[in-house]
Design a protein around this motif. Structure first.
Motif, PDB file in Angstrom:
ATOM      1  N   ALA A 124      -2.143  -8.631   7.341  1.00 53.18           N
ATOM      2  CA  ALA A 124      -1.576  -7.469   6.865  1.00 53.18           C
ATOM      3  C   ALA A 124      -1.340  -7.303   5.544  1.00 53.18           C
ATOM      4  CB  ALA A 124      -0.165  -7.104   7.951  1.00 53.18           C
ATOM      5  N   PRO A 125      -2.096  -6.295   5.054  1.00 57.01           N
ATOM      6  CA  PRO A 125      -1.877  -6.254   3.407  1.00 57.01           C
ATOM      7  C   PRO A 125      -0.712  -4.932   3.286  1.00 57.01           C
ATOM      8  CG  PRO A 125      -3.868  -5.329   3.960  1.00 57.01           C
ATOM      9  CD  PRO A 125      -3.468  -5.871   5.180  1.00 57.01           C
ATOM     10  N   ASP A 126      -0.259  -5.115   1.867  1.00 58.55           N
ATOM     11  CA  ASP A 126       0.287  -3.895   1.351  1.00 58.55           C
ATOM     12  C   ASP A 126      -0.773  -3.147   0.342  1.00 58.55           C
ATOM     13  OD1 ASP A 126       2.940  -3.923   2.391  1.00 58.55           O
ATOM     14  OD2 ASP A 126       3.392  -5.215   0.989  1.00 58.55           O
ATOM     15  N   LEU A 127      -0.741  -2.020   0.907  1.00 61.06           N
ATOM     16  CA  LEU A 127      -1.761  -1.014  -0.239  1.00 61.06           C
ATOM     17  C   LEU A 127      -1.240  -1.079  -1.487  1.00 61.06           C
ATOM     18  CD1 LEU A 127      -2.710   1.633   2.349  1.00 61.06           C
ATOM     19  CD2 LEU A 127      -4.117  -0.193   1.694  1.00 61.06           C
ATOM     20  N   ALA A 128      -2.069  -0.595  -2.382  1.00 56.24           N
ATOM     21  CA  ALA A 128      -1.411  -0.545  -3.978  1.00 56.24           C
ATOM     22  C   ALA A 128      -0.408   0.435  -4.184  1.00 56.24           C
ATOM     23  CB  ALA A 128      -2.508  -0.072  -4.851  1.00 56.24           C
ATOM     24  N   GLY A 129       0.694   0.126  -4.668  1.00 56.98           N
ATOM     25  CA  GLY A 129       1.805   0.899  -4.748  1.00 56.98           C
ATOM     26  C   GLY A 129       2.711   1.027  -3.708  1.00 56.98           C
TER      27      GLY A 129
ATOM     28  N   GLN B 145       0.130   2.539 -12.845  1.00 58.61           N
ATOM     29  CA  GLN B 145       0.461   3.953 -13.318  1.00 58.61           C
ATOM     30  C   GLN B 145      -0.568   4.915 -13.594  1.00 58.61           C
ATOM     31  OE1 GLN B 145       3.616   5.106 -13.331  1.00 58.61           O
ATOM     32  NE2 GLN B 145       4.070   3.215 -12.309  1.00 58.61           N
ATOM     33  N   ILE B 146      -1.824   4.791 -13.047  1.00 57.34           N
ATOM     34  CA  ILE B 146      -2.895   5.827 -13.122  1.00 57.34           C
ATOM     35  C   ILE B 146      -3.185   6.286 -11.783  1.00 57.34           C
ATOM     36  CG2 ILE B 146      -5.243   5.935 -13.687  1.00 57.34           C
ATOM     37  CD1 ILE B 146      -4.922   3.259 -15.392  1.00 57.34           C
ATOM     38  N   ALA B 147      -3.527   7.707 -11.739  1.00 55.44           N
ATOM     39  CA  ALA B 147      -3.685   8.275 -10.570  1.00 55.44           C
ATOM     40  C   ALA B 147      -4.837   7.918  -9.907  1.00 55.44           C
ATOM     41  CB  ALA B 147      -3.440   9.804 -10.640  1.00 55.44           C
ATOM     42  N   ALA B 148      -6.004   7.612 -10.753  1.00 56.51           N
ATOM     43  CA  ALA B 148      -7.222   7.166 -10.141  1.00 56.51           C
ATOM     44  C   ALA B 148      -7.208   5.966  -9.464  1.00 56.51           C
ATOM     45  CB  ALA B 148      -8.243   7.059 -11.194  1.00 56.51           C
ATOM     46  N   ALA B 149      -6.024   5.216  -9.299  1.00 56.04           N
ATOM     47  CA  ALA B 149      -5.906   3.951  -8.818  1.00 56.04           C
ATOM     48  C   ALA B 149      -5.510   4.101  -7.314  1.00 56.04           C
ATOM     49  CB  ALA B 149      -4.874   3.052  -9.376  1.00 56.04           C
ATOM     50  N   TYR B 150      -5.311   5.110  -6.742  1.00 51.95           N
ATOM     51  CA  TYR B 150      -4.832   5.494  -5.461  1.00 51.95           C
ATOM     52  C   TYR B 150      -5.754   6.611  -4.888  1.00 51.95           C
ATOM     53  CZ  TYR B 150      -0.830   3.443  -7.522  1.00 51.95           C
ATOM     54  OH  TYR B 150       0.270   2.543  -7.927  1.00 51.95           O
TER      55      TYR B 150
ATOM     56  N   ALA C  17       0.151  10.639  -5.823  1.00 51.03           N
ATOM     57  CA  ALA C  17      -1.396  10.217  -6.114  1.00 51.03           C
ATOM     58  C   ALA C  17      -1.889   9.774  -4.816  1.00 51.03           C
ATOM     59  CB  ALA C  17      -1.182   8.852  -7.191  1.00 51.03           C
ATOM     60  N   MET C  18      -1.281   9.456  -3.970  1.00 49.69           N
ATOM     61  CA  MET C  18      -1.684   9.002  -2.696  1.00 49.69           C
ATOM     62  C   MET C  18      -2.291  10.169  -2.030  1.00 49.69           C
ATOM     63  SD  MET C  18      -2.053   5.820  -2.048  1.00 49.69           S
ATOM     64  CE  MET C  18      -1.957   5.512  -0.129  1.00 49.69           C
ATOM     65  N   MET C  19      -1.453  11.243  -1.837  1.00 49.75           N
ATOM     66  CA  MET C  19      -1.638  12.557  -1.357  1.00 49.75           C
ATOM     67  C   MET C  19      -2.859  13.273  -1.987  1.00 49.75           C
ATOM     68  SD  MET C  19       0.202  12.066   1.410  1.00 49.75           S
ATOM     69  CE  MET C  19       0.031  13.800   2.189  1.00 49.75           C
ATOM     70  N   SER C  20      -2.785  13.402  -3.338  1.00 51.79           N
ATOM     71  CA  SER C  20      -4.047  13.867  -4.028  1.00 51.79           C
ATOM     72  C   SER C  20      -5.099  13.303  -4.014  1.00 51.79           C
ATOM     73  CB  SER C  20      -3.312  14.373  -5.462  1.00 51.79           C
ATOM     74  OG  SER C  20      -2.098  15.126  -5.488  1.00 51.79           O
TER      75      SER C  20
END
Length: 472
Positions: A218-223, A231-236, A351-354
């Motif tokens: 079971a992993p934790d997703l980034a963030g 702190q980059i929106a492209a990472a999500y 960032a996740m929702m976008s």
């Protein structure tokens, strides 16, 4: 509420995004937790439990299921699915849409072209139905009557135009399905959470299946959780998170892997099932929604600036509690606090929702899946209506749909015993092996020479001849 408002105001004045995710350095490396660096500076927390198994049992042989399907996409926005398998598991069909005939057709309208019509319709089997392989002429008369050469009022009848398919996908394979027990060392369970969750929401499931002898991941997703939060929106974006999940899967995968996803995590499970079709044995979708391509909403509260979302974080948490749980009591609030659910920064949440953009995950993409899938839906879910999971059940080739009356969006936390039982029964399920038809002992027909010899022996008197070595 006042503290959040002040922090949001400072965030707007300093132009810095507030991030309350627990940093990786302060996370204690407890037993069963690992930290995997999927990319330089991108570290995910993973819970990996390898239980002490009893004496290993031999894996069951299972049964092979014929997966033959023809998917035709037309230019007018219709999707025509024809199941061609000789034995497409009648018990699956009876659980899926009430039919017992293995050969069935499903005609649906794509998400971008449907208006008010029902999303899925199962047409009755008719001899005059037009399929993608015919020549465009549909017979309207009886089976024994020939169509007339010239019809008197033919000009008055509307002429049917031949539908030109945009593309056609043919699936023809054999899939071997067997029971997956905890004593089998080649079985691994992967649990993927959704937006705002963490691996802690699977606490009941991880403990239950590890006690049964299963190896769980079971992993934790980034963030999320204790993973790093860039702190980059492209990472999500979906593709960035899917690449993380792919690396985690390749690191821990074995011969038979089972994917369990919740909400947004279902999309990553579908992605893995397409990328590694031979390694995925079964799949579970919990409140995953319909088989539509992901696209961020243009008019959403999550499009507001990060500082505004940070001010509204208590309101968002209360809204999630009201929509994600069937009951809003002290127990549910304690579950949210203990399992670290919906405890992400405003920047990560925005960032996740976008970043939920995945145009490939449409109806055809899901219809191509040949893995057995269990759909679990909470009846009181306000995020995902039950009609979407029903639509998913119609699109998929082999699917069970189970609706829980007492559950909502976080059904695995509300009804852990029921969900664990459903998942365990699905892991142990395997198709019934068809009984072999006994061949009747039929006498071989006599040849012309044998018939002549028999007639000659019947007419000639019987004489005793000495037995030769060849006759003996």
């Amino acid at each position: 509420m006042l503290t959040s408002f002040i922090e949001g105001l400072l965030c707007c004045l300093t132009s810095k995004s507030a991030n309350t995710v627990v940093p990786i350095e302060t996370s204690e490396l407890a037993d069963g937790y690992e930290f995997v660096e999927v990319k330089p500076g991108r570290v995910l927390r993973v819970r990996h439990i390898i239980p002490d198994r009893p004496i290993e049992e031999e894996p069951s042989q299972g049964a092979s299921v014929s997966c033959k399907r023809k998917i035709t996409v037309y230019r007018n926005g219709q999707l025509f699915i024809e199941n061609l398998g000789e034995r497409a598991s009648a018990e699956l069909k009876s659980c899926q849409n009430g039919e017992t005939e293995p050969n069935s057709t499903v005609e649906v309208e794509l998400a971008e072209s449907r208006n008010s019509s029902p999303p899925v319709s199962l047409p009755e089997p008719r001899s005059e139905s037009v399929t993608a392989g015919n020549n465009g002429a549909s017979e309207t008369g009886a089976a024994g009557e020939a169509p007339a050469a010239v019809h008197p009022d033919q000009s008055q009848q509307p002429r049917k135009r031949r539908r030109k398919p945009k593309r056609t996908v043919v699936i023809d394979c054999e899939r071997k399905i067997s029971a997956c027990k905890g004593t089998h060392s080649d079985v691994v369970l992967f649990f993927i959470h959704g937006v705002g969750g963490s691996l802690d929401i699977w606490g009941s499931q991880l403990e239950f299946f590890s006690r049964l002898g299963y190896e769980v991941i079971a992993p934790d997703l980034a963030g999320h959780g204790a993973s790093s939060a860039p702190q980059i929106a492209a990472a999500y974006t979906f593709y960035a998170l899917a690449e993380d999940v792919r690396i985690i899967f390749k690191r821990y995968a074995k011969k038979r892997n089972i994917l369990i996803g919740h909400s947004y995590g279902v999309s990553f499970c579908t992605f893995l099932a397409h990328e590694f079709p031979d390694q995925i044995q079964k799949m579970v979708m919990i409140n995953g929604g319909g088989p539509t391509a992901l696209e961020p909403s243009l008019c959403s509260i999550f499009n507001l600036p990060t500082c505004v979302l940070h001010c509204l974080s208590p309101l968002l948490a209360w809204s999630f509690l009201k929509a994600g749980f069937a009951r809003q009591g002290a127990r549910e609030k304690q579950l949210l606090k203990e399992n670290n659910a919906f405890n992400v920064s405003s920047f990560v949440l925005r960032a996740m929702m976008s970043g939920q953009y995945w145009p490939e995950g449409d109806e055809v993409y899901h219809a191509e899946l040949t893995v057995p899938i269990l759909l679990v839906h909470g009846m009181h879910d306000k995020f995902v209506p039950v009609e979407e999971d029903q639509r998913m059940a119609e699109i998929l080739l082999m699917a069970f749909l189970k609706v829980l009356e007492d559950g909502s969006h976080m059904v695995m936390m509300e009804c852990p015993e029921t969900v664990n039982t459903l998942l365990h029964e699905f892991l142990l399920w395997e198709p019934a092996t068809p009984a072999l038809v006994k061949k009747e002992n039929k006498t071989r027909p006599e040849t012309a020479k044998a018939q002549t010899d028999n007639n000659r022996e019947a007419t000639e008197p019987a004489t005793v001849r000495p037995a030769t070595a060849r006759q003996t």
